[in-house]
Design a protein around this motif. Sequence first.
Motif, mmCIF file in Angstrom:
data_model
loop_
_atom_site.group_PDB
_atom_site.id
_atom_site.type_symbol
_atom_site.label_atom_id
_atom_site.label_comp_id
_atom_site.label_asym_id
_atom_site.label_seq_id
_atom_site.Cartn_x
_atom_site.Cartn_y
_atom_site.Cartn_z
ATOM 1 N N PRO A 162 -3.160 -8.915 -4.501
ATOM 2 C CA PRO A 162 -3.415 -8.523 -3.039
ATOM 3 C C PRO A 162 -3.277 -9.776 -2.412
ATOM 4 N N ALA A 163 -3.021 -9.362 -0.853
ATOM 5 C CA ALA A 163 -2.631 -10.455 -0.188
ATOM 6 C C ALA A 163 -3.861 -11.320 0.218
ATOM 7 N N ALA A 164 -3.972 -12.331 0.666
ATOM 8 C CA ALA A 164 -5.069 -13.222 1.117
ATOM 9 C C ALA A 164 -6.086 -12.422 1.931
ATOM 10 N N SER A 165 -5.523 -11.849 2.988
ATOM 11 C CA SER A 165 -6.176 -11.033 4.119
ATOM 12 C C SER A 165 -7.122 -9.835 3.508
ATOM 13 N N THR A 166 -6.816 -9.555 2.337
ATOM 14 C CA THR A 166 -7.341 -8.231 1.796
ATOM 15 C C THR A 166 -8.858 -8.379 1.845
ATOM 16 N N ASP A 167 -9.515 -7.001 2.392
ATOM 17 C CA ASP A 167 -11.033 -7.079 2.401
ATOM 18 C C ASP A 167 -11.565 -6.263 1.225
ATOM 19 N N TYR A 168 -12.282 -7.184 0.352
ATOM 20 C CA TYR A 168 -12.838 -6.507 -0.836
ATOM 21 C C TYR A 168 -14.203 -5.966 -0.478
ATOM 22 N N LYS A 169 -14.893 -5.136 -1.392
ATOM 23 C CA LYS A 169 -15.818 -4.177 -0.958
ATOM 24 C C LYS A 169 -16.493 -4.108 -2.534
ATOM 25 N N ARG A 220 -15.913 -4.297 -7.805
ATOM 26 C CA ARG A 220 -15.358 -4.866 -6.754
ATOM 27 C C ARG A 220 -14.117 -4.217 -6.351
ATOM 28 N N VAL A 221 -13.804 -3.676 -5.077
ATOM 29 C CA VAL A 221 -12.648 -2.828 -5.132
ATOM 30 C C VAL A 221 -12.049 -3.067 -3.726
ATOM 31 N N ILE A 222 -10.829 -2.630 -3.581
ATOM 32 C CA ILE A 222 -10.307 -2.747 -2.222
ATOM 33 C C ILE A 222 -10.158 -1.179 -1.756
ATOM 34 N N GLU A 223 -10.496 -0.855 -0.560
ATOM 35 C CA GLU A 223 -10.641 0.377 0.013
ATOM 36 C C GLU A 223 -9.352 0.885 0.683
ATOM 37 N N ARG A 224 -8.831 2.216 -0.008
ATOM 38 C CA ARG A 224 -7.706 2.659 0.783
ATOM 39 C C ARG A 224 -8.028 4.007 1.413
ATOM 40 N N LYS A 225 -7.206 4.263 2.363
ATOM 41 C CA LYS A 225 -7.817 5.659 3.042
ATOM 42 C C LYS A 225 -6.317 6.553 2.649
ATOM 43 N N THR A 226 -6.629 7.520 2.248
ATOM 44 C CA THR A 226 -5.344 8.566 1.903
ATOM 45 C C THR A 226 -5.862 9.895 2.921
ATOM 46 N N ALA A 235 -10.656 -3.885 -8.346
ATOM 47 C CA ALA A 235 -10.173 -5.430 -8.342
ATOM 48 C C ALA A 235 -10.937 -6.300 -9.250
ATOM 49 N N GLU A 236 -12.223 -5.664 -9.645
ATOM 50 C CA GLU A 236 -13.084 -6.262 -10.563
ATOM 51 C C GLU A 236 -14.301 -5.508 -11.115
ATOM 52 N N VAL A 237 -14.401 -5.734 -12.339
ATOM 53 C CA VAL A 237 -15.735 -5.025 -12.747
ATOM 54 C C VAL A 237 -16.935 -6.001 -13.088
#
Length: 322
Positions: A162-169, A220-226, A235-237
């Motif tokens: 992911p891009a460096a600016s990606t927000d993880y949650k 650890r995830v990246i949130e996507r809205k569909t 992103a990570e367990v």
Amino acid sequence: MKAEGVEDLRMSKTLLQKLVAIMSAVDHVEKAGRNQMQNYNYVKATDVARAVRNACIEQGVFIATSAKTVRTWEGTTNKGGVMNYCTVEMQFTFHDADTGDRLGPFFAEGSGSDTGDKATFKAQTGAIKYALRNAFLIPDETDPENDAAEAKKSRREAATAPAASTDYKTIEATLQDKKTDEKGYWFKLSDGSTVFKDESSPVDATPLYEAALGCKFRLRVIERKTGSKIVYELAEVLGEPTPPEAPKSNPEPPKPTPEAKAKAAVKTITEKQRVRMMVISKEHGWEYDEVKVLLRKHGFEHSNEVSWQKYDEICKELESRA
């Protein structure tokens, strides 16, 4: 002479030095196992055990294992069947066959689930596999000297990173369902949301694949809205899964209803009083059906339901017949 030299060298080592030699001998274990249903590779427990066993024999080290605690319980599958769960705590001790020295005990936990009788064996196998991997820090990637494989892996990671600016949650998740399709792997969580792992992503999702339904995770995830739906890209367990809680051995009894409370508050007559009431009815010529009518008039269907508050009144009515 050569065998004697090797034996002398082994005898000169301490147990800790032998364990370091074992760690050095077991360079890595490849993911030779394949889960066809969920389409992923994994490290087989037999491969880990074989690699460590051969190195232990070479160094004269014996590993004693035993199950310290075993906990089993039943759950329900998505189709309404019975799922057997088990968690086991295994005990490990390293013994030096040459000197008699030992190191340990150490402990490791494993969990397993099965619709048959293999939940305990799966839990024990998982505990042994991860205990050996952790004790000797055994990696599962391919040969690090294989430059071509490393270059290919680096290119894949760079393409999917992911891009460096990606927000993880970071989310707390309870695994409810898992499936695969042509795009990747999907995991349904208890709150109805979905975690997605792209098929080409280098993220290690093995703990999710191997876990039983109902296990709890930190992801650890990246949130996507569909549209109106939220889909998390894995992103990570984080850490090991927490198995489903076993049912309480002594569940709390259900709270009584108001009707039950009212009925319990009414004190009924004793068996001796009931017999006396029947004797009075016979002495004064009451038929069985007549007694039933009298009891119903006072709100009772049977003589053993008569309350002590009404007992004297009913007896007087029975005695009033000449």
